[in-house]
Design an enzyme around this catalytic site. Structure first.
Site: not given
Ligand code: DAT
Ligand code: MG
Length: 135
Positions: A9, A49, A112, A115, A126
């Site tokens: 990310k 998302y 975080n 992904h 995805e």
């Protein structure tokens, strides 16, 4: 052979962690199939998302994932989805074990750094969304 979608990310890219994260997947024995740096725009972020659209943190999540380039990858190996999630660690880095990517490199759930698809179906969706050729 099973494949999964993994993405460093924007926080991980900004902090220079692409190489460290790629290395963990290589060392585990996964095979790299595809990789590209991508600027996720708001429509793609909302699609990626969509399962979280009703969550209170959705707006911040979309803002965060569009805040800079991400590094999208497809990795292949036996049980790729489950094994990649194990390398990544728990969603909240405070709960993630040391030795996992989130456990070692992150402190907050909002940032975080990585992904990973949560099921074989999500992985297919995805991979198609990020590498299907329509971006
Ligand atoms: P994961 O990324 O482990 O699959 P998820 O799908 O439940 O976790 O959530 C997607 C992302 O949304 C997650 O990586 C970070 C963010 N997020 C999850 N729970 C959150 C919360 N309670 N507050 C803020 N951001 C959250
Ligand atoms: Mg998820």
């Amino acid at each position: 052979m099973e494949r999964t979608f993994v993405m460093v990310k924007p926080d991980g890219v900004k902090r220079g962690l692409i190489g460290s994260i790629v290395a963990r997947f290589e060392h585990k024995g996964f095979k790299l199939i595809q990789a590209r740096l991508i600027e996720i725009d708001t429509p793609l972020a909302e699609r990626h998302y969509s399962e979280h659209a009703e969550k209170p943190f959705f707006g911040e999540l979309v803002e965060f994932i569009t805040s800079g380039p991400s590094f999208a990858m497809v990795w292949e190996g036996p049980g790729a989805v489950k094994n990649a999630r194990a390398l990544i660690g728990r969603t909240n880095p405070s709960d993630a074990d040391a030795g996992t990517i989130r456990g070692d490199f992150a402190l907050s759930v909002e940032s975080n750094i990585v992904h990973g698809s949560d099921s074989v179906e999500s992985a297919e969706r995805e991979i198609q969304m990020f590498f299907g050729g329509q971006l």
